[in-house]
Design a protein around this motif. Sequence first.
Motif, PDB file in Angstrom:
ATOM      1  N   ILE A  20       0.836  -1.208   0.000  1.00 25.82           N
ATOM      2  CA  ILE A  20       0.000   0.000   0.000  1.00 25.82           C
ATOM      3  C   ILE A  20       0.865   1.250   0.000  1.00 25.82           C
ATOM      4  O   ILE A  20       0.630   2.198  -0.742  1.00 25.82           O
ATOM      5  CB  ILE A  20      -0.942   0.008   1.225  1.00 25.82           C
ATOM      6  CG1 ILE A  20      -2.027  -1.066   1.075  1.00 25.82           C
ATOM      7  CG2 ILE A  20      -1.599   1.379   1.384  1.00 25.82           C
ATOM      8  CD1 ILE A  20      -2.877  -1.254   2.299  1.00 25.82           C
ATOM      9  N   ILE A  21       1.912   1.233   0.825  1.00 25.82           N
ATOM     10  CA  ILE A  21       2.788   2.404   0.919  1.00 25.82           C
ATOM     11  C   ILE A  21       3.551   2.622  -0.381  1.00 25.82           C
ATOM     12  O   ILE A  21       3.681   3.746  -0.854  1.00 25.82           O
ATOM     13  CB  ILE A  21       3.752   2.261   2.100  1.00 25.82           C
ATOM     14  CG1 ILE A  21       2.975   2.443   3.405  1.00 25.82           C
ATOM     15  CG2 ILE A  21       4.884   3.265   2.025  1.00 25.82           C
ATOM     16  CD1 ILE A  21       3.810   2.422   4.640  1.00 25.82           C
ATOM     17  N   ILE A  22       4.041   1.544  -0.968  1.00 26.42           N
ATOM     18  CA  ILE A  22       4.770   1.669  -2.229  1.00 26.42           C
ATOM     19  C   ILE A  22       3.860   2.226  -3.314  1.00 26.42           C
ATOM     20  O   ILE A  22       4.230   3.130  -4.059  1.00 26.42           O
ATOM     21  CB  ILE A  22       5.348   0.303  -2.664  1.00 26.42           C
ATOM     22  CG1 ILE A  22       6.458  -0.132  -1.699  1.00 26.42           C
ATOM     23  CG2 ILE A  22       5.900   0.377  -4.092  1.00 26.42           C
ATOM     24  CD1 ILE A  22       6.949  -1.539  -1.919  1.00 26.42           C
ATOM     25  N   LEU A  23       2.635   1.694  -3.373  1.00 26.24           N
ATOM     26  CA  LEU A  23       1.688   2.187  -4.373  1.00 26.24           C
ATOM     27  C   LEU A  23       1.349   3.644  -4.122  1.00 26.24           C
ATOM     28  O   LEU A  23       1.208   4.434  -5.057  1.00 26.24           O
ATOM     29  CB  LEU A  23       0.407   1.333  -4.337  1.00 26.24           C
ATOM     30  CG  LEU A  23       0.525  -0.082  -4.887  1.00 26.24           C
ATOM     31  CD1 LEU A  23      -0.764  -0.852  -4.665  1.00 26.24           C
ATOM     32  CD2 LEU A  23       0.877  -0.061  -6.373  1.00 26.24           C
ATOM     33  N   SER A  24       1.226   4.007  -2.832  1.00 29.40           N
ATOM     34  CA  SER A  24       0.927   5.399  -2.488  1.00 29.40           C
ATOM     35  C   SER A  24       2.045   6.318  -2.932  1.00 29.40           C
ATOM     36  O   SER A  24       1.811   7.392  -3.477  1.00 29.40           O
ATOM     37  CB  SER A  24       0.720   5.529  -0.980  1.00 29.40           C
ATOM     38  OG  SER A  24       0.500   6.867  -0.625  1.00 29.40           O
ATOM     39  N   ALA A  25       3.302   5.882  -2.711  1.00 29.60           N
ATOM     40  CA  ALA A  25       4.455   6.700  -3.099  1.00 29.60           C
ATOM     41  C   ALA A  25       4.503   6.874  -4.609  1.00 29.60           C
ATOM     42  O   ALA A  25       4.689   7.982  -5.111  1.00 29.60           O
ATOM     43  CB  ALA A  25       5.748   6.054  -2.596  1.00 29.60           C
ATOM     44  N   ALA A 161      -1.919   1.592   7.505  1.00 30.32           N
ATOM     45  CA  ALA A 161      -2.220   0.167   7.583  1.00 30.32           C
ATOM     46  C   ALA A 161      -1.754  -0.428   8.899  1.00 30.32           C
ATOM     47  O   ALA A 161      -0.828   0.072   9.531  1.00 30.32           O
ATOM     48  CB  ALA A 161      -1.572  -0.578   6.426  1.00 30.32           C
ATOM     49  N   ASP A 162      -2.421  -1.505   9.301  1.00 25.04           N
ATOM     50  CA  ASP A 162      -2.036  -2.289  10.477  1.00 25.04           C
ATOM     51  C   ASP A 162      -1.276  -3.508   9.974  1.00 25.04           C
ATOM     52  O   ASP A 162      -1.819  -4.332   9.246  1.00 25.04           O
ATOM     53  CB  ASP A 162      -3.292  -2.713  11.233  1.00 25.04           C
ATOM     54  CG  ASP A 162      -2.985  -3.431  12.532  1.00 25.04           C
ATOM     55  OD1 ASP A 162      -1.842  -3.892  12.700  1.00 25.04           O
ATOM     56  OD2 ASP A 162      -3.893  -3.536  13.373  1.00 25.04           O
ATOM     57  N   SER A 163       0.004  -3.602  10.328  1.00 24.49           N
ATOM     58  CA  SER A 163       0.826  -4.703   9.817  1.00 24.49           C
ATOM     59  C   SER A 163       0.783  -5.929  10.716  1.00 24.49           C
ATOM     60  O   SER A 163       1.442  -6.921  10.458  1.00 24.49           O
ATOM     61  CB  SER A 163       2.278  -4.248   9.662  1.00 24.49           C
ATOM     62  OG  SER A 163       2.840  -3.966  10.924  1.00 24.49           O
ATOM     63  N   GLY A 164       0.000  -5.867  11.808  1.00 28.89           N
ATOM     64  CA  GLY A 164      -0.093  -7.005  12.712  1.00 28.89           C
ATOM     65  C   GLY A 164       0.895  -6.919  13.858  1.00 28.89           C
ATOM     66  O   GLY A 164       1.874  -6.181  13.806  1.00 28.89           O
ATOM     67  N   ARG A 165       0.624  -7.688  14.930  1.00 34.95           N
ATOM     68  CA  ARG A 165       1.505  -7.736  16.101  1.00 34.95           C
ATOM     69  C   ARG A 165       1.812  -6.354  16.666  1.00 34.95           C
ATOM     70  O   ARG A 165       2.957  -5.992  16.934  1.00 34.95           O
ATOM     71  CB  ARG A 165       2.814  -8.454  15.767  1.00 34.95           C
ATOM     72  CG  ARG A 165       2.619  -9.943  15.485  1.00 34.95           C
ATOM     73  CD  ARG A 165       3.955 -10.634  15.348  1.00 34.95           C
ATOM     74  NE  ARG A 165       3.771 -12.077  15.137  1.00 34.95           N
ATOM     75  CZ  ARG A 165       4.760 -12.940  14.982  1.00 34.95           C
ATOM     76  NH1 ARG A 165       6.006 -12.502  15.003  1.00 34.95           N
ATOM     77  NH2 ARG A 165       4.512 -14.220  14.799  1.00 34.95           N
ATOM     78  N   SER A 166       0.764  -5.529  16.770  1.00 36.86           N
ATOM     79  CA  SER A 166       0.881  -4.194  17.359  1.00 36.86           C
ATOM     80  C   SER A 166       1.852  -3.291  16.598  1.00 36.86           C
ATOM     81  O   SER A 166       2.453  -2.386  17.166  1.00 36.86           O
ATOM     82  CB  SER A 166       1.319  -4.290  18.835  1.00 36.86           C
ATOM     83  OG  SER A 166       0.379  -5.023  19.585  1.00 36.86           O
ATOM     84  N   SER A 167       2.028  -3.556  15.324  1.00 32.42           N
ATOM     85  CA  SER A 167       2.897  -2.731  14.496  1.00 32.42           C
ATOM     86  C   SER A 167       2.071  -2.044  13.424  1.00 32.42           C
ATOM     87  O   SER A 167       1.169  -2.650  12.846  1.00 32.42           O
ATOM     88  CB  SER A 167       3.974  -3.596  13.842  1.00 32.42           C
ATOM     89  OG  SER A 167       4.827  -2.811  13.050  1.00 32.42           O
ATOM     90  N   HIS A 170       2.712   3.569   8.084  1.00 33.49           N
ATOM     91  CA  HIS A 170       2.126   4.750   7.462  1.00 33.49           C
ATOM     92  C   HIS A 170       3.207   5.453   6.675  1.00 33.49           C
ATOM     93  O   HIS A 170       4.403   5.223   6.872  1.00 33.49           O
ATOM     94  CB  HIS A 170       1.547   5.691   8.529  1.00 33.49           C
ATOM     95  CG  HIS A 170       2.573   6.183   9.489  1.00 33.49           C
ATOM     96  ND1 HIS A 170       3.313   7.327   9.268  1.00 33.49           N
ATOM     97  CD2 HIS A 170       3.036   5.662  10.656  1.00 33.49           C
ATOM     98  CE1 HIS A 170       4.163   7.485  10.260  1.00 33.49           C
ATOM     99  NE2 HIS A 170       4.023   6.480  11.113  1.00 33.49           N
ATOM    100  N   THR A 171       2.788   6.317   5.786  1.00 35.85           N
ATOM    101  CA  THR A 171       3.740   7.033   4.950  1.00 35.85           C
ATOM    102  C   THR A 171       4.315   8.242   5.675  1.00 35.85           C
ATOM    103  O   THR A 171       3.686   8.794   6.580  1.00 35.85           O
ATOM    104  CB  THR A 171       3.056   7.493   3.648  1.00 35.85           C
ATOM    105  OG1 THR A 171       3.989   8.234   2.865  1.00 35.85           O
ATOM    106  CG2 THR A 171       1.852   8.374   3.936  1.00 35.85           C
TER     107      THR A 171
END
Length: 214
Positions: A20-25, A161-167, A170-171
């Motif tokens: 998502i971040i790569i596409l956003s960039a 985005a939420d990457s899981g495991r409390s991580s 964001h851009t």
Amino acid sequence: MKNRKKGKLTISAKISAITIIILSAFSSVWLLSNAFSKNKLPVLGEPGHIAGSFSFINQDGKLVNEKTVEHKIILVEYFFTSCPSICPKMNENIKEVYYKFKLDTGFMILSHTVDPERDSVTVLKKYAQKYDASTPGWEFLTGDKDALYKSAFRDYLLAAADSGRSSFIHTQYVALLDRQRRIRGFYDCTSKESVLKLESDIKTLLKDDSNDQE
């Protein structure tokens, strides 16, 4: 077996978030390079794109929505208070922007958390105090996670985005909106040079009372 499945899900979630971040960039670069305007600042996004309605709570426990920011120049950021990497640098740079324009009632900063489960009103209030930030000039916002993420992607063309495991991912880019809630620029808030360009563009928009540029 269960642990292996959980591991795969976590990796998948991380890959999705990074994508998502790569596409956003790439989207931001494409928009900037292809926007054509006779004016200094282009209008970015698809033709007719305007940020929509929203409803979140700020560090003072008050409702902030599209009515709150009506007819104002808006700087939009996504972060989280426990972020150990880019957030402190971003917000130190945004703090400089805030100081320069805090007396101008035509400008506001909206910093959205991507971790609303931990970033309560109380937590955001304490965090805002670290940067000497106060409303209505600099709003730290929390609320429904899905609504926060949808607003980032749909309205501001930013990644969250939420990457899981409390991580959380964001851009480092922020979006600048004019009084008509159109996106006029994206800026890397970890870069001093980019922040200087941001400050210059804010001045340009504030001077243009109508912001009616085509």
